[in-house]
Design a protein around this motif. Sequence first.
Motif, mmCIF file in Angstrom:
data_model
loop_
_atom_site.group_PDB
_atom_site.id
_atom_site.type_symbol
_atom_site.label_atom_id
_atom_site.label_comp_id
_atom_site.label_asym_id
_atom_site.label_seq_id
_atom_site.Cartn_x
_atom_site.Cartn_y
_atom_site.Cartn_z
ATOM 1 N N ASP A 285 0.811 -1.214 0.000
ATOM 2 C CA ASP A 285 0.000 0.000 0.000
ATOM 3 C C ASP A 285 0.843 1.261 0.000
ATOM 4 O O ASP A 285 0.346 2.353 -0.236
ATOM 5 C CB ASP A 285 -0.906 0.023 1.241
ATOM 6 N N ASN A 286 2.113 1.114 0.283
ATOM 7 C CA ASN A 286 2.966 2.300 0.361
ATOM 8 C C ASN A 286 3.898 2.428 -0.840
ATOM 9 O O ASN A 286 4.775 3.281 -0.856
ATOM 10 C CB ASN A 286 3.814 2.222 1.642
ATOM 11 N N MET A 287 3.684 1.579 -1.850
ATOM 12 C CA MET A 287 4.537 1.637 -3.028
ATOM 13 C C MET A 287 4.458 2.998 -3.717
ATOM 14 O O MET A 287 5.441 3.533 -4.200
ATOM 15 C CB MET A 287 4.122 0.544 -4.019
ATOM 16 N N ARG A 288 3.266 3.595 -3.760
ATOM 17 C CA ARG A 288 3.147 4.886 -4.448
ATOM 18 C C ARG A 288 3.903 5.984 -3.708
ATOM 19 O O ARG A 288 4.437 6.890 -4.331
ATOM 20 C CB ARG A 288 1.675 5.275 -4.612
ATOM 21 N N ARG A 289 3.973 5.876 -2.366
ATOM 22 C CA ARG A 289 4.751 6.867 -1.611
ATOM 23 C C ARG A 289 6.240 6.705 -1.938
ATOM 24 O O ARG A 289 6.986 7.674 -1.980
ATOM 25 C CB ARG A 289 4.511 6.694 -0.120
ATOM 26 N N LEU A 290 6.638 5.463 -2.154
ATOM 27 C CA LEU A 290 8.022 5.212 -2.534
ATOM 28 C C LEU A 290 8.303 5.792 -3.909
ATOM 29 O O LEU A 290 9.347 6.405 -4.142
ATOM 30 C CB LEU A 290 8.283 3.703 -2.538
ATOM 31 N N ALA A 610 -2.147 0.562 -6.983
ATOM 32 C CA ALA A 610 -2.059 2.000 -6.702
ATOM 33 C C ALA A 610 -1.572 2.754 -7.935
ATOM 34 O O ALA A 610 -2.110 3.804 -8.301
ATOM 35 C CB ALA A 610 -1.113 2.245 -5.529
ATOM 36 N N ILE A 611 -0.551 2.201 -8.611
ATOM 37 C CA ILE A 611 -0.009 2.854 -9.796
ATOM 38 C C ILE A 611 -0.984 2.723 -10.961
ATOM 39 O O ILE A 611 -1.159 3.656 -11.749
ATOM 40 C CB ILE A 611 1.352 2.241 -10.178
ATOM 41 N N ARG A 676 -7.805 -8.105 -9.507
ATOM 42 C CA ARG A 676 -6.678 -8.116 -8.572
ATOM 43 C C ARG A 676 -7.195 -7.934 -7.154
ATOM 44 O O ARG A 676 -8.343 -7.548 -6.936
ATOM 45 C CB ARG A 676 -5.694 -6.987 -8.905
ATOM 46 N N GLU A 677 -6.320 -8.219 -6.199
ATOM 47 C CA GLU A 677 -6.689 -8.013 -4.799
ATOM 48 C C GLU A 677 -6.594 -6.527 -4.480
ATOM 49 O O GLU A 677 -5.517 -5.941 -4.534
ATOM 50 C CB GLU A 677 -5.751 -8.816 -3.888
ATOM 51 N N LEU A 678 -7.747 -5.922 -4.160
ATOM 52 C CA LEU A 678 -7.803 -4.481 -3.943
ATOM 53 C C LEU A 678 -8.283 -4.172 -2.533
ATOM 54 O O LEU A 678 -9.037 -4.941 -1.928
ATOM 55 C CB LEU A 678 -8.766 -3.831 -4.951
ATOM 56 N N THR A 679 -7.847 -3.024 -2.033
ATOM 57 C CA THR A 679 -8.408 -2.528 -0.778
ATOM 58 C C THR A 679 -9.834 -2.062 -1.055
ATOM 59 O O THR A 679 -10.219 -1.814 -2.204
ATOM 60 C CB THR A 679 -7.576 -1.358 -0.236
ATOM 61 N N ILE A 816 -11.785 10.712 -6.148
ATOM 62 C CA ILE A 816 -10.692 10.299 -7.018
ATOM 63 C C ILE A 816 -9.374 10.893 -6.537
ATOM 64 O O ILE A 816 -8.317 10.242 -6.576
ATOM 65 C CB ILE A 816 -10.981 10.737 -8.473
ATOM 66 N N GLN A 817 -9.410 12.137 -6.043
ATOM 67 C CA GLN A 817 -8.190 12.811 -5.582
ATOM 68 C C GLN A 817 -7.515 12.072 -4.433
ATOM 69 O O GLN A 817 -6.310 12.202 -4.222
ATOM 70 C CB GLN A 817 -8.513 14.245 -5.154
ATOM 71 N N GLU A 818 -8.284 11.269 -3.695
ATOM 72 C CA GLU A 818 -7.697 10.525 -2.582
ATOM 73 C C GLU A 818 -6.651 9.526 -3.082
ATOM 74 O O GLU A 818 -5.782 9.093 -2.332
ATOM 75 C CB GLU A 818 -8.792 9.770 -1.820
ATOM 76 N N HIS A 819 -6.751 9.137 -4.354
ATOM 77 C CA HIS A 819 -5.842 8.152 -4.919
ATOM 78 C C HIS A 819 -4.804 8.785 -5.821
ATOM 79 O O HIS A 819 -4.030 8.100 -6.466
ATOM 80 C CB HIS A 819 -6.630 7.109 -5.719
#
Length: 824
Positions: A285-290, A610-611, A676-679, A816-819
């Motif tokens: 879940d933190n890949m996008r922050r990376l 996320a990406i 896919r497995e999604l939150t 949408i902006q949350e993502h």
Amino acid sequence: MKLFNFSTILKLNFWILVLSGVVCLSGCKEDSSNAKVEKLKIIRGAKQCALPGETFQKKLIIEVQGPQQKGFLGGKGERLQLANRKILFVLVDKSDLKLSTTEATSNVSGEVIVTVSAGRKIGDQYLKVIPVGAENKSTTIRFVTGIKIIGGSQEAYSGNYLDKPIKIKTVNSDGKALKDVPVYFTLTSTPSNKGKSSAKLAQECVVTDEEGIASVKFKVGSKSGTYGIEATVADPAHNLFIRGIHIKVMGINVFMVVVSVLGGLALFILGMQMMSDGLQAIAGDNMRRLLQFFASNRIVAVLAGTLVTAVIQSSSACSVMVIGFINAGLLKLFQAIGIVLGADIGTTITAQIISFKLGALALPAIILGAFAMMLIKGKTGKGWATTILGFGLLFFGMGMMGSELKTIGTFPTFISFFSSFDCVPAAGQAMPFGHVLGAFAIGGLLTVVIQSSSASIGIIMALAGSGLINFYTAMPLMLGANVGTTITAVLAAIPANRRGKQVALAHVLTKATGTFYMLALFYVNWPGTDTPIFMHAVNEMTRGNVFAAIPQNTMRHVANAHTLFNFVNVILFIPLIGILDKLCNYIIPVEAEKKEQITFLEPILLETPAIALEQVIQSIRHMVKESWSMVNCAMQDHFLKIKIDEKKEVELEAREEKIDECQAEITDYLVQLTRRELTSSRAEVIPLLMHCTNDAEKIADHTENIIALTYRLKKTKQELSPLGKAEIDELWTLLKDEAENVINSLNKRLPEGVQNALKDEKQINKLVDKFEKSHVSRLSKGKCDPVVGIIFIEMLAELEKIGDHLSNIAERTPEIQEHYFEIT
């Protein structure tokens, strides 16, 4: 809960690099100059037999050992090997053994090597080995004179007799053969050592012939491994009684060996994959922050690549992911090169982990992980459970594979096969170049087949640990595995754009260049030694001497060589990233690309939801901009000028078809993403994105309607009344403002943009209602042509509907902006 932020990830990267160094250096040689001798370990050469005057076949090798060291995770570890310790050799009970020396000093490996020859005295002969200053730690070694074993160390397939019989030759002190001497054979051990075995001796007692030879046939059992046979010579006539003559032969069950090795390999790869999946579930879940700071600079890119690969445990997977990112326009080439370089370091973590003797933790980890998976419900908890279970399976598979390889490690057939590309240099000569290239090719091919350099290195380490290959041979195999891992990136780049192909090229160039200079270093010796400079450096930084007569700690040496090679290669290439960028652009030039309106939806990114969602948002953003651009062209260049530009009309038709294709592509991409497995939050945003896609497509559809109204208005050969033009202009100004607010809101986090767009839409609805009533009034008073009036009313409806579609997108934008995140 947020597991990562910018600072946390930087710290993690720092500690991963530190851990690499610590893990690597954890095997460094310790100062043993003041350590006391605790034990003498006989490495090789005890209990040998020889005829009078002959030299015993194997040299006597004794290791001088110091105190027990602590293990990596506590408990008992290995003992220190003590160098520069004086050892005395004393014959016992009037033994007439001949020694190459009566005293020696242990070498850097703690070894003492002595050549022993038989005298004339028949029977058991004893040699006492005494460490000076620690006489109470002495040991006594037995040799047998007057007996020769013929046909030992043979091998046969399970259930078959050995090709040649086992023979015991007996002679007297003058070397004359002893006839009619009874020799008793007993099967003392089998590979299973449990219950009955199908192995059997044809006879238990055999009398020597005129040549003094007693021979017996032996049938190996169904198990692979070593079978122990003990012979006893009993001849009262010559006062000869010798027991405990040990003979070893080998049996091989090909089917079970293949199943065990491949089964162990399968569990090893499965465990590695489960560890990867579990860690990704924890940190995914933190890949996008990376990704947000991938572009900061080349050092950060390298650190990011190291972390990602350490998590997913595969440099190949990281390279494929990077190709997907650059193919989708998320990264620039110099950023991608930095990440790929970091991946080369990150992938060595797996080899470092498996090089430690953690096999005892395998079954507890499997039990704990399996129960945790059944009992824990949360995603993070299940991620940890999967990681622990994968850890257990990895080491269980490694142990299973290593155990089987160690079992067959002394078999002549396997020794012969691996010696065909043995890279050990002859005395005073360099490593055989043909064998080096052969080993390099095998390592590369192995990785191409398995598609994982970590798994290939694991196999190489297992072979080294079992004694089937030496450190000299393991090095080119390791280099081949490092080059072979680039094939995955090359395959992934085949359908990619030219930027993606450049990343694959950069990966190949860095690995190939590193391999080239490393192979060259195989032929540059460390000053004052006969060992290649790189291998000598690895040996110096790792506990044990891998160049000893019996190599020590070989698996750790291979793991450290793998890490050191990649670390040095990355350090060398970091300052050259800019040059590598230009070189890749020169070899695979990127032509002046047309400005694409829709971001390509890269299939590889579906594995990173996320990406993938961000790519969909970017595509919708471009789609809305394109649709609005089409409406603006139809309105400004056609309707308001009451003019038909046929060339632009054809272009608009083509663009409208492109918008339809984009709608289908985005919808299909979102459908694939749902599999896919999604939150829960990501699953909820997908319907919103589908609605936005539909609204963007409908905006483009109004282009055709506006062009049609232009044709009708032009056909009347009249214009709108000044008041009608003013009203259309007023609505058009509001609509442009609404479109600008919506597009900006999709581009950035602008809550005020959404609010302004919704205000514009309400104002448009009010004005449309007002203008319709006013126009009907004008029509009733005959102040307006009826045909033109109908066109005016229809245009009001078109503008209102466009405003409604923009409003629909604006209403969904906050969720949408949350993502949304941005990579620049």
